[in-house]
Design a protein around this motif. Sequence first.
Motif, PDB file in Angstrom:
ATOM      1  N   MET A 137       8.587  12.656  33.832  1.00 17.32           N
ATOM      2  CA  MET A 137       7.539  12.267  34.773  1.00 17.32           C
ATOM      3  C   MET A 137       6.541  11.313  34.121  1.00 17.32           C
ATOM      4  O   MET A 137       6.092  10.345  34.747  1.00 17.32           O
ATOM      5  CB  MET A 137       6.820  13.513  35.285  1.00 17.32           C
ATOM      6  N   GLY A 138       6.185  11.574  32.863  1.00 12.26           N
ATOM      7  CA  GLY A 138       5.278  10.669  32.168  1.00 12.26           C
ATOM      8  C   GLY A 138       5.881   9.291  32.007  1.00 12.26           C
ATOM      9  O   GLY A 138       5.205   8.272  32.241  1.00 12.26           O
ATOM     10  N   TRP A 139       7.160   9.245  31.616  1.00 13.11           N
ATOM     11  CA  TRP A 139       7.829   7.953  31.463  1.00 13.11           C
ATOM     12  C   TRP A 139       7.926   7.228  32.796  1.00 13.11           C
ATOM     13  O   TRP A 139       7.643   6.020  32.893  1.00 13.11           O
ATOM     14  CB  TRP A 139       9.227   8.148  30.875  1.00 13.11           C
ATOM     15  N   ALA A 140       8.350   7.944  33.856  1.00 13.56           N
ATOM     16  CA  ALA A 140       8.524   7.319  35.169  1.00 13.56           C
ATOM     17  C   ALA A 140       7.205   6.776  35.709  1.00 13.56           C
ATOM     18  O   ALA A 140       7.165   5.709  36.331  1.00 13.56           O
ATOM     19  CB  ALA A 140       9.130   8.319  36.146  1.00 13.56           C
ATOM     20  N   THR A 141       6.110   7.498  35.486  1.00 12.27           N
ATOM     21  CA  THR A 141       4.805   7.029  35.939  1.00 12.27           C
ATOM     22  C   THR A 141       4.401   5.756  35.203  1.00 12.27           C
ATOM     23  O   THR A 141       3.952   4.784  35.822  1.00 12.27           O
ATOM     24  CB  THR A 141       3.739   8.116  35.724  1.00 12.27           C
ATOM     25  N   ALA A 142       4.567   5.747  33.888  1.00  3.22           N
ATOM     26  CA  ALA A 142       4.198   4.565  33.101  1.00  3.22           C
ATOM     27  C   ALA A 142       5.076   3.381  33.469  1.00  3.22           C
ATOM     28  O   ALA A 142       4.587   2.250  33.618  1.00  3.22           O
ATOM     29  CB  ALA A 142       4.308   4.883  31.610  1.00  3.22           C
ATOM     30  N   TRP A 143       6.375   3.610  33.606  1.00  2.00           N
ATOM     31  CA  TRP A 143       7.298   2.528  33.995  1.00  2.00           C
ATOM     32  C   TRP A 143       6.899   1.967  35.348  1.00  2.00           C
ATOM     33  O   TRP A 143       6.893   0.750  35.561  1.00  2.00           O
ATOM     34  CB  TRP A 143       8.719   3.066  34.026  1.00  2.00           C
ATOM     35  N   SER A 144       6.549   2.839  36.283  1.00  2.00           N
ATOM     36  CA  SER A 144       6.157   2.395  37.622  1.00  2.00           C
ATOM     37  C   SER A 144       4.853   1.610  37.588  1.00  2.00           C
ATOM     38  O   SER A 144       4.698   0.615  38.311  1.00  2.00           O
ATOM     39  CB  SER A 144       6.013   3.614  38.541  1.00  2.00           C
ATOM     40  N   PHE A 145       3.904   2.050  36.773  1.00  2.00           N
ATOM     41  CA  PHE A 145       2.647   1.317  36.649  1.00  2.00           C
ATOM     42  C   PHE A 145       2.899  -0.102  36.140  1.00  2.00           C
ATOM     43  O   PHE A 145       2.257  -1.054  36.583  1.00  2.00           O
ATOM     44  CB  PHE A 145       1.702   2.056  35.701  1.00  2.00           C
ATOM     45  N   ASP A 146       3.816  -0.246  35.197  1.00  2.00           N
ATOM     46  CA  ASP A 146       4.091  -1.580  34.685  1.00  2.00           C
ATOM     47  C   ASP A 146       4.817  -2.431  35.726  1.00  2.00           C
ATOM     48  O   ASP A 146       4.602  -3.635  35.804  1.00  2.00           O
ATOM     49  CB  ASP A 146       4.916  -1.506  33.397  1.00  2.00           C
ATOM     50  N   ARG A 147       5.674  -1.790  36.525  1.00  5.27           N
ATOM     51  CA  ARG A 147       6.326  -2.536  37.606  1.00  5.27           C
ATOM     52  C   ARG A 147       5.284  -3.014  38.616  1.00  5.27           C
ATOM     53  O   ARG A 147       5.379  -4.144  39.113  1.00  5.27           O
ATOM     54  CB  ARG A 147       7.385  -1.663  38.281  1.00  5.27           C
ATOM     55  N   LEU A 148       4.296  -2.170  38.918  1.00  7.28           N
ATOM     56  CA  LEU A 148       3.208  -2.583  39.804  1.00  7.28           C
ATOM     57  C   LEU A 148       2.438  -3.744  39.197  1.00  7.28           C
ATOM     58  O   LEU A 148       2.090  -4.713  39.898  1.00  7.28           O
ATOM     59  CB  LEU A 148       2.287  -1.396  40.063  1.00  7.28           C
ATOM     60  N   ARG A 149       2.153  -3.677  37.910  1.00  7.08           N
ATOM     61  CA  ARG A 149       1.426  -4.763  37.233  1.00  7.08           C
ATOM     62  C   ARG A 149       2.180  -6.084  37.349  1.00  7.08           C
ATOM     63  O   ARG A 149       1.584  -7.134  37.644  1.00  7.08           O
ATOM     64  CB  ARG A 149       1.219  -4.400  35.759  1.00  7.08           C
ATOM     65  N   LEU A 150       3.486  -6.057  37.124  1.00  8.28           N
ATOM     66  CA  LEU A 150       4.278  -7.283  37.231  1.00  8.28           C
ATOM     67  C   LEU A 150       4.240  -7.847  38.648  1.00  8.28           C
ATOM     68  O   LEU A 150       4.219  -9.074  38.833  1.00  8.28           O
ATOM     69  CB  LEU A 150       5.726  -6.993  36.825  1.00  8.28           C
ATOM     70  N   TRP A 151       4.226  -6.981  39.624  1.00  8.28           N
ATOM     71  CA  TRP A 151       4.177  -7.419  41.022  1.00  8.28           C
ATOM     72  C   TRP A 151       2.863  -8.131  41.312  1.00  8.28           C
ATOM     73  O   TRP A 151       2.838  -9.208  41.931  1.00  8.28           O
ATOM     74  CB  TRP A 151       4.355  -6.198  41.919  1.00  8.28           C
ATOM     75  N   LEU A 152       1.768  -7.561  40.842  1.00 11.28           N
ATOM     76  CA  LEU A 152       0.460  -8.125  41.134  1.00 11.28           C
ATOM     77  C   LEU A 152       0.141  -9.353  40.280  1.00 11.28           C
ATOM     78  O   LEU A 152      -0.453 -10.318  40.767  1.00 11.28           O
ATOM     79  CB  LEU A 152      -0.616  -7.055  40.914  1.00 11.28           C
ATOM     80  N   GLU A 153       0.503  -9.310  39.013  1.00 13.99           N
ATOM     81  CA  GLU A 153       0.143 -10.410  38.113  1.00 13.99           C
ATOM     82  C   GLU A 153       1.084 -11.606  38.214  1.00 13.99           C
ATOM     83  O   GLU A 153       0.643 -12.753  38.085  1.00 13.99           O
ATOM     84  CB  GLU A 153       0.129  -9.914  36.663  1.00 13.99           C
ATOM     85  N   HIS A 154       2.364 -11.359  38.421  1.00 13.85           N
ATOM     86  CA  HIS A 154       3.359 -12.433  38.344  1.00 13.85           C
ATOM     87  C   HIS A 154       4.194 -12.603  39.603  1.00 13.85           C
ATOM     88  O   HIS A 154       5.078 -13.466  39.633  1.00 13.85           O
ATOM     89  CB  HIS A 154       4.299 -12.190  37.155  1.00 13.85           C
ATOM     90  N   GLY A 155       3.944 -11.805  40.619  1.00 13.73           N
ATOM     91  CA  GLY A 155       4.695 -11.934  41.859  1.00 13.73           C
ATOM     92  C   GLY A 155       6.135 -11.470  41.757  1.00 13.73           C
ATOM     93  O   GLY A 155       6.958 -11.809  42.613  1.00 13.73           O
ATOM     94  N   ILE A 156       6.458 -10.689  40.730  1.00 14.76           N
ATOM     95  CA  ILE A 156       7.817 -10.154  40.571  1.00 14.76           C
ATOM     96  C   ILE A 156       7.928  -8.914  41.447  1.00 14.76           C
ATOM     97  O   ILE A 156       7.297  -7.894  41.172  1.00 14.76           O
ATOM     98  CB  ILE A 156       8.114  -9.800  39.103  1.00 14.76           C
TER      99      ILE A 156
END
Length: 245
Positions: A137-156
């Motif tokens: 759960m800790g890994w999945a949350t952190a991975w998801s947060f980084d995926r959100l960051r990429l979406w907002l910062e780089h449009g990925i």
Amino acid sequence: MGLYIETRVRADLDELWARTQDPGAHQRWDLRFTEIRHLPRAQGEPQRFRYATRVLPFLTVAGTGVCAGEKERPDGTRTSALRFSSPHPLSLLAEGSGYWRYVPDGDAVRFLTGYDYRPRWGAFGALADRLVLRPLMGWATAWSFDRLRLWLEHGITPERARRSWLAELAVRALLIAAAGAALTLEPALTNPAVAYLCPLLLVLTLSAALFAPPLPGTPAARRCLRGAPAPARSPRLLHTLEQPR
């Protein structure tokens, strides 16, 4: 709270709020959920929701929750809190609670979460949680947060980010397989030059596969802070919510 994850997102606060509070957007970037849907509510009541997670192709566990948010706070931060529970007998996670905080920080926003839960299945469930579920759960949350960051910062988009992650995993797996296959080429090791270079190439290949940093456009849990820098307290808003049943 048992788990704490934090990332720094260079994005507009309103946009970050929208991508995290809208159920349709939330379920796109959060690996922990397959479906999130708001339920009807009366005026002035906290928002109730239903969530579902596909554990296996033939098994989906579901639950319900209640959430509330504070969009306008005197210090400029924002907060949302939730409580959740799952009656599904195969869900190791029985019930829990957590919060998100949005803290403006110069040209970015510190987006962080703290949450905890109670596992079921008695002593066996507690052991399975400590060894498997909680780290996952800790890994999945952190991975998801980084995926959100990429979406907002780089449009990925989250879908493109997942494809990139799977492709990178496949490449790393191929490198490990190639290194393993090279170990079976014993006849070739009779050549002194090959016998000298082969161990070095194997070490380099395995190191690249296991330890090379992910590509900039690939989500990675390692980019997030995985522990509170200071003792973190749950927001008062959380204590106003009743545990859903």
